[in-house]
Design an enzyme around this catalytic site. Structure first.
Site, mmCIF file in Angstrom:
data_model
loop_
_atom_site.group_PDB
_atom_site.id
_atom_site.type_symbol
_atom_site.label_atom_id
_atom_site.label_comp_id
_atom_site.label_asym_id
_atom_site.label_seq_id
_atom_site.Cartn_x
_atom_site.Cartn_y
_atom_site.Cartn_z
ATOM 1 N N THR A 1 0.876 -1.057 0.085
ATOM 2 C CA THR A 1 -0.087 0.121 -0.072
ATOM 3 C C THR A 1 1.065 1.349 0.068
ATOM 4 O O THR A 1 1.521 1.645 -0.991
ATOM 5 C CB THR A 1 -0.989 0.036 1.207
ATOM 6 O OG1 THR A 1 -0.261 -0.079 2.364
ATOM 7 C CG2 THR A 1 -2.103 -0.996 1.039
ATOM 8 N N ASN B 1 0.240 10.469 6.082
ATOM 9 C CA ASN B 1 -1.025 9.968 6.735
ATOM 10 C C ASN B 1 -2.145 10.850 6.685
ATOM 11 O O ASN B 1 -3.170 10.663 6.832
ATOM 12 C CB ASN B 1 -0.815 9.329 7.949
ATOM 13 C CG ASN B 1 0.000 8.044 8.210
ATOM 14 O OD1 ASN B 1 -0.571 7.130 7.985
ATOM 15 N ND2 ASN B 1 1.263 8.152 8.292
ATOM 16 N N SER C 1 -6.880 10.234 -0.134
ATOM 17 C CA SER C 1 -7.063 11.101 -1.244
ATOM 18 C C SER C 1 -6.307 10.299 -2.550
ATOM 19 O O SER C 1 -5.751 9.534 -2.398
ATOM 20 C CB SER C 1 -6.352 12.414 -1.089
ATOM 21 O OG SER C 1 -5.072 12.470 -0.682
ATOM 22 N N GLU D 1 6.774 4.924 7.258
ATOM 23 C CA GLU D 1 6.360 6.025 6.649
ATOM 24 C C GLU D 1 7.451 7.236 6.961
ATOM 25 O O GLU D 1 7.184 7.616 8.319
ATOM 26 C CB GLU D 1 4.952 6.118 6.604
ATOM 27 C CG GLU D 1 4.207 5.134 6.220
ATOM 28 C CD GLU D 1 2.525 4.981 6.573
ATOM 29 O OE1 GLU D 1 1.901 4.484 5.783
ATOM 30 O OE2 GLU D 1 2.341 5.808 7.505
ATOM 31 N N THR E 1 -0.590 -3.258 10.205
ATOM 32 C CA THR E 1 -1.125 -3.094 8.871
ATOM 33 C C THR E 1 -0.113 -3.969 8.436
ATOM 34 O O THR E 1 0.691 -3.367 7.563
ATOM 35 C CB THR E 1 -1.870 -1.794 8.433
ATOM 36 O OG1 THR E 1 -2.095 -2.075 7.208
ATOM 37 C CG2 THR E 1 -0.483 -0.961 8.029
#
Length: 441
Positions: free
Chosen positions: A178, A436, A441, A304, A215
């Site tokens: 992802t 995040n 979006s 991230e 996740t």
């Protein structure tokens, strides 16, 4: 549109360098498996891979094991796979199907039906016995799957895009990503006695990562012969010391699943829980644990917005549980993580996190506690605290150490218990907020 462009630029900043360093150019893969990945229409861009399948082609039923999220809002695929593992006791699970881009979590009765249909269609196309496939999903929570796209994509993938080449494995690893900036894939060969086996694994995860899994999706496969009961215990041990010993942001997801499949295609004596297998069992447990740690560390390296990879090493605790709890406490401290991002040798934040760790009386004695920065290049470490007494810190030396991407923080509790644990984390940057803030979006 501007949000999408900004997110792309943030991710692209890390993708090229990390992919070049951590994505393998070649690999060795276990006998009797086919894997692959394609785009089926879950992700909106029309091209990014979002559907993956792994299939045991050995001709004999495989053994399987799995560990799952402890989040109370378990996603539909987690519930379906958990039920399959329980009902089959890990025997005869021969395939895994994964979609990315949509978590199929908190999606009610329709979500359960969609997860079950993914299993049914995969089993049918691959000519499995019913209930032979584990299902996983990852992505945005709260939206129903574009299930028609997935169910039409499964035959396309299964019949035309599966294989055992390195590219097939890269495609499979890519299809489960992802916000990851690179696919996470590791493979190796090892020997137990006179037998040579191969182990391959892939996982995804970059955010919403913390102990008891987040996740985080992944699976290991081997051609070693292992009983389901032995494989389950080995996987649990390995995951506790790898995927349950990492954190990026302290958030636990609804979808975590780590599975293992062993098909025995390489032959040799069955590894089970009999005392006669104790030595082979221990060797396999070590191989899978070391392997799981390699994969788990890739998740942290791809955290991230992360710019640092930090190992928290706790020594001389009263118990492994204490050591892990203390390491976790430091690794999850936002103040500590932001200090690391700012290259600030603020060791008081480390002590603060040690002090509020969930451990019993006598587990932390301030007068016996020592802390130091350990550079990974082998140069001299920097002592910050020695037996509860602060050291005069050379700020210039501290800045040199903190300028490196990799860092070890060693915490010696001095209890005499001799137990230790490692935990892996990353820093917390401005980019994490950007990624995040724009995730949907």
């Amino acid at each position: 549109m501007m949000k999408n462009i900004l997110l792309y630029k943030v991710l692209a900043r890390y993708t090229s360098t990390k992919a070049a360093r951590f994505v393998p150019k070649t690999g060795v893969y276990p006998k009797g498996y086919e894997v692959g990945g394609i785009h089926c229409g879950v992700k909106k861009d029309g091209k990014t891979f979002d559907l993956a399948i792994l299939h045991n082609t050995h001709g004999k039923d495989a053994s399987a094991a799995a560990v799952f999220t402890t989040n109370k809002f378990k996603a539909a695929p987690v519930q379906v796979s958990q039920k399959l593992i329980k009902e089959t006791k890990g025997a005869g699970i021969n395939s895994i199907v994964v979609n990315s881009g949509n978590a199929n979590a908190v999606t009610g009765a329709q979500g359960m039906k969609d997860a079950e249909d993914m299993v049914i269609v995969t089993d049918s196309v691959l000519e499995n016995k019913p209930n032979s496939t584990l299902v996983m999903s990852t992505g945005v929570i709260g939206n129903n799957l574009p299930i028609d796209n997935i169910l039409s994509g499964i035959p396309k993938l299964a019949l035309s895009h599966l294989g055992n080449s390195h590219q097939n494995w890269i495609d499979c690893a890519t299809a489960i990503c992802t916000t990851d900036t690179f696919p996470k894939l590791v493979s190796k060969q090892f020997t137990i006695g006179k037998d040579t086996y191969t182990l391959a694994g892939l996982c995804k995860g970059a955010g919403m990562i913390c102990p008891n899994m987040a996740t985080l999706l992944g699976f290991f496969v081997t051609d070693a012969p292992v009983s389901p009961s032995a494989l389950q215990l080995i996987l649990k041990y390995a995951v506790d010391r790898s995927f349950n010993s990492i954190t990026v942001d302290g958030d636990m997801s609804t979808n975590d699943t780590i599975a293992a499949i062993a098909n025995g295609a390489a032959g040799g004596e069955l590894i089970d829980l009999n005392s006669s297998c104790a030595e082979r069992y221990a060797e396999l447990q070590k191989e899978i644990t070391d392997f799981a740690q390699q994969l788990a560390q890739l998740v942290v390296r791809d955290g991230e917005g992360a710019t640092k990879f930090i190992t928290i090493k706790v020594k001389d605790a009263l118990s492994y549980k204490d050591a892990k709890s203390i390491a976790s406490s430091v690794a999850n401290s936002s103040l500590f993580k932001t200090a690391m991002y700012g290259k600030d040798a603020n060791w008081g934040r480390i002590l603060c996190a040690i002090g509020y760790a969930d451990v019993g009386n006598g587990s932390v004695v301030p007068q016996k506690t020592s802390v130091k920065f350990v550079p990974v290049d082998g140069s001299e470490s920097l002592q910050l605290l020695q037996n509860g007494e602060p050291e005069k810190v050379d700020e210039e030396r501290a800045s040199e150490i903190l300028a490196d991407e990799d860092l070890v923080i060693e915490i010696d509790l001095g209890t005499g218990g001799g137990q230790g644990a490692d935990f892996w984390t990353c820093d917390l940057s401005h980019e994490y907020v950007t990624i995040n803030g724009d995730y949907r979006s």
